[in-house]
Design an enzyme around this catalytic site. Structure first.
Site, mmCIF file in Angstrom:
data_model
loop_
_atom_site.group_PDB
_atom_site.id
_atom_site.type_symbol
_atom_site.label_atom_id
_atom_site.label_comp_id
_atom_site.label_asym_id
_atom_site.label_seq_id
_atom_site.Cartn_x
_atom_site.Cartn_y
_atom_site.Cartn_z
ATOM 1 N N ASP A 152 0.045 -7.648 1.865
ATOM 2 C CA ASP A 152 0.460 -6.237 1.745
ATOM 3 C C ASP A 152 1.992 -6.156 1.795
ATOM 4 O O ASP A 152 2.581 -5.772 2.801
ATOM 5 C CB ASP A 152 -0.177 -5.436 2.901
ATOM 6 C CG ASP A 152 0.073 -3.945 2.779
ATOM 7 O OD1 ASP A 152 0.551 -3.499 1.723
ATOM 8 O OD2 ASP A 152 -0.216 -3.226 3.762
ATOM 9 N N HIS A 179 0.823 -1.217 0.000
ATOM 10 C CA HIS A 179 0.000 0.000 0.000
ATOM 11 C C HIS A 179 0.859 1.271 0.000
ATOM 12 O O HIS A 179 0.312 2.380 -0.076
ATOM 13 C CB HIS A 179 -1.031 -0.019 1.141
ATOM 14 C CG HIS A 179 -0.524 0.388 2.476
ATOM 15 N ND1 HIS A 179 -0.114 -0.516 3.430
ATOM 16 C CD2 HIS A 179 -0.359 1.607 3.027
ATOM 17 C CE1 HIS A 179 0.275 0.138 4.511
ATOM 18 N NE2 HIS A 179 0.141 1.427 4.291
ATOM 19 N N GLY A 207 5.094 0.000 6.069
ATOM 20 C CA GLY A 207 6.212 -0.506 5.278
ATOM 21 C C GLY A 207 7.448 -0.776 6.101
ATOM 22 O O GLY A 207 8.338 -1.496 5.681
ATOM 23 N N GLU A 255 23.212 10.071 4.616
ATOM 24 C CA GLU A 255 22.151 9.565 3.756
ATOM 25 C C GLU A 255 22.671 9.089 2.403
ATOM 26 O O GLU A 255 23.632 9.635 1.869
ATOM 27 C CB GLU A 255 21.092 10.661 3.498
ATOM 28 C CG GLU A 255 20.380 11.159 4.730
ATOM 29 C CD GLU A 255 21.053 12.349 5.380
ATOM 30 O OE1 GLU A 255 22.249 12.616 5.073
ATOM 31 O OE2 GLU A 255 20.413 13.021 6.195
#
Ligand code: ARG
Length: 262
Positions: free
Chosen positions: A112, A66, A210, A90
């Site tokens: 999912d 999703h 997630g 990062e």
């Protein structure tokens, strides 16, 4: 340790909470900087965090189906700690391909789960590592304490607030109890696991989707859905990663295996 506000009906509801209190790990605390090295932030191309994920291979991220907003709108950030603030640790990668599980059902939330193939591999270092996964079919017993982490969604945007990675521990709830008529009443499928305290108060929330639920060092769950956040009657619902280990390996390694076989 700074404790997060409990987003529950005692304090405020999803409709009445101030935006800054919405959608963060509930009842947890700030993680130590770069202590969860496999967690990634899925961001819009404008740099707004919307989902979490786990790096499972230098080229692949595991997340929820999703969280699919379309490959062209997404950027994956590894080595992050304070989202919306550049810290120099990062690494950024665009998706090359999104592989949603073929059985994903957006109305029941079944299966999912999604894999994202990156255009360029992440470099493994002091800030970025790979997440270990459970073997196909392995379960986690009720009461086992696991850890869920995430950044939650910043509906204000603009970067005036600092969004630091947060984490909280939650015990596994049996499917029987999670499916009872007092709780999710039959909506928990064999591809889902539940986690939360009987008293509520600690949970993942909107925007943590997630992200990883880690038990004994392995990612057993992917933040999927719930009913409110931290509600005593409704534990958090996670995609059962062990049910998809074979699909994950086939998706990641299947193409390489075909190439080397002759
Ligand atoms: N679906 C939510 C999201 O998009 C995650 C919900 C998790 N909720 C919970 N109470 N554990 O971020």
């Amino acid at each position: 340790m700074r404790y997060n506000f409990v987003v529950s009906k005692l304090y405020c509801t999803l409709a009445t909470c101030p935006p800054l209190l919405l959608g963060r790990i509930v009842g947890g605390y700030t993680a130590a900087p770069n202590s969860i090295k496999y967690i990634v932030s899925l961001q819009s191309t404008r740099g707004q965090h919307f989902c979490g994920g786990s790096l499972v291979h230098r080229y692949w991220v595991l997340t929820a189906a999703h969280c699919n907003i379309g490959a062209e709108h997404m950027m994956i950030v590894a080595g992050d700690y304070i989202v919306n603030t550049f810290e120099g640790t990062e690494q950024y990668a665009k998706p090359h391909r999104l592989v949603t599980h073929p059985l994903y059902n957006r109305s029941t939330n079944d299966a999912d789960i999604m894999l994202i193939k990156l255009r360029a591999p992440m470099v493994l270092n002091k800030y970025v590592s790979l997440a270990p996964l459970p073997r196909q079919g392995t379960g986690v017993v009720e009461g086992r304490v696991c850890r869920v982490s995430g950044w939650g969604y910043n509906s204000l945007g603009g970067g005036q607030a600092r969004f630091t990675l947060r984490t909280v521990t939650v015990p596994i709830v049996s499917t029987a109890r999670c499916n009872s008529s007092e709780s999710f009443n039959g909506n928990i499928t064999a591809n889902m696991i539940c986690a939360g305290y009987r008293t509520g108060g600690k949970d993942a929330c909107k925007g943590d989707s997630g992200g990883p639920l880690v038990c004994g060092g392995r990612v057993y769950g992917v933040v999927s859905w719930g009913n409110g956040c931290g509600d005593a009657k409704f534990p958090g619902v996670y995609t059962a990663v062990s049910k998809f280990r074979r699909w994950i390996d086939q998706t990641i390694y299947g193409s390489y295996l075909r190439c080397t076989r002759y």
